[in-house]
Design a protein around this motif. Structure first.
Motif, PDB file in Angstrom:
ATOM      1  N   GLN B   3       0.825  -1.214   0.000  1.00 45.48           N
ATOM      2  CA  GLN B   3       0.000   0.000   0.000  1.00 45.48           C
ATOM      3  C   GLN B   3       0.853   1.256   0.000  1.00 45.48           C
ATOM      4  O   GLN B   3       0.545   2.229  -0.682  1.00 45.48           O
ATOM      5  N   GLN B   4       1.963   1.189   0.772  1.00 40.72           N
ATOM      6  CA  GLN B   4       2.833   2.366   0.827  1.00 40.72           C
ATOM      7  C   GLN B   4       3.472   2.635  -0.522  1.00 40.72           C
ATOM      8  O   GLN B   4       3.586   3.790  -0.952  1.00 40.72           O
ATOM      9  N   PHE B   7       0.931   4.214  -2.623  1.00 35.49           N
ATOM     10  CA  PHE B   7       0.752   5.614  -2.205  1.00 35.49           C
ATOM     11  C   PHE B   7       1.845   6.493  -2.767  1.00 35.49           C
ATOM     12  O   PHE B   7       1.577   7.578  -3.299  1.00 35.49           O
ATOM     13  N   PHE B   8       3.101   6.027  -2.688  1.00 40.13           N
ATOM     14  CA  PHE B   8       4.209   6.871  -3.164  1.00 40.13           C
ATOM     15  C   PHE B   8       4.128   7.074  -4.662  1.00 40.13           C
ATOM     16  O   PHE B   8       4.396   8.180  -5.155  1.00 40.13           O
ATOM     17  N   LEU B  47      -7.461   4.368  -3.096  1.00 39.42           N
ATOM     18  CA  LEU B  47      -6.619   3.838  -2.026  1.00 39.42           C
ATOM     19  C   LEU B  47      -7.267   4.077  -0.660  1.00 39.42           C
ATOM     20  O   LEU B  47      -7.103   3.282   0.264  1.00 39.42           O
ATOM     21  N   PRO B 117       4.600   5.210  10.018  1.00 32.58           N
ATOM     22  CA  PRO B 117       3.505   4.250  10.117  1.00 32.58           C
ATOM     23  C   PRO B 117       3.626   3.398  11.370  1.00 32.58           C
ATOM     24  O   PRO B 117       4.717   3.070  11.823  1.00 32.58           O
TER      25      PRO B 117
END
Lengths: 102, 183
Positions: B3-4, B7-8, B47, B117
């Motif tokens: 997910q990260q 996101f990036f 997302l 996180p």
């Protein structure tokens, strides 16, 4: 696992870029594009807070939908104004639109 | 973790194309970069598990507003390619003010929420909720738009606003008599 602050930072960066566009561009259409970027940044904030703080209530999504609606109305009226100005003044450079200044 | 990465990637698409929007000299290219930026924001919505708003973003922003902006760019064609700088005389002040406001926002966000996180203490990650709540969120939003104890009044006001904007933009852009030869 994405912390809430990352979304807020992305939103702050997008808002700042849009703000710079509004403050620094000469072309009225480019200024409108900056406003659209700022409205998008606001919507990212609203959706992120909805997902992280109140996912069981619909208020965040409702508000984001209203921002979307107002953005559409604003773009339509703003571009109509720009086309009307272009027809009258042959320019959409905001530095030349100084009729009300004197 | 995946997910990260997503996101990036989405944040990079959104921010680089947003910077291209405000920096490109050719307005048509700026409008195309604006579409890419809207696409990145739509991905961010998905997302965040707001799929309906992601689709609305695709339809309203990329489908309607971007096309409207490209129309306006093409109707003011001579302004598309300018030899001189696209910025006005206050560009340095605007850059400083923008960077300062961004710095203030970063400090405030860093004070309020953790930047690393973590498991869901103080919103270091999205709180786990029942999947049914997320699945039904669009239906609940639709119901709250039409229920009397929800948002029916703002909903009606929004429809009036859209009608007024439609009529108003037609009237504003309508050529006045004796002006047709300039078209």
């Amino acid at each position: 696992m994405i912390p809430l602050s990352w979304y807020l930072l992305l939103s702050a960066a997008l808002f700042s870029v849009g703000l710079f566009g509004v403050l620094a561009r000469r072309n009225a259409i480019a200024i409108l594009m900056g406003v659209e970027l700022m409205l998008n940044a606001v919507n990212i904030n609203l959706i992120a807070f909805w997902r992280y703080l109140t996912p069981d209530r619909s208020v965040g999504m409702v508000w984001a939908t209203f921002v979307l609606t107002v953005a559409a109305a604003e773009a339509a009226v703003g571009l109509a104004l720009i086309i009307s100005i272009y027809r009258n003044r042959d320019s959409v450079n905001v530095e030349e639109l100084d009729t009300l200044k004197n | 973790m995946s997910q990260q990465i997503v996101f990036f990637i989405l944040a990079a698409i959104t921010l680089t194309s947003a910077i291209a929007v405000v920096a490109l000299r050719n307005l048509f290219h700026a409008a195309l970069a604006l579409m890419a930026s809207f696409l990145g924001v739509a991905g961010i919505y998905i997302l965040l598990e707001a799929g309906f708003l992601g689709m609305a973003q695709l339809l309203v922003y990329i489908g309607a507003i971007s096309i409207l902006i490209i129309f306006a760019v093409m109707m003011t064609r001579r302004m598309m390619q300018t030899r001189e700088t696209p910025f006005n005389s206050q560009v340095v002040a605007a850059l400083i003010g923008t960077l300062l406001s961004f710095a203030v926002l970063v400090v405030v966000i860093g004070q309020l929420y953790p930047l690393v996180p973590g498991t869901d203490t103080m919103l270091g990650s999205a709180p786990a909720v029942d999947p049914a709540i997320i699945e039904n969120s669009t239906a609940r939003m639709g119901l709250s738009f039409v229920s009397a104890d929800g948002y029916v009044l703002p909903f009606e006001a929004a429809s009036v606003l859209l009608l007024a904007a439609l009529v108003g933009s037609i009237i504003i852009a309508w050529p006045r008599s004796g002006e047709e030869e300039n078209l």
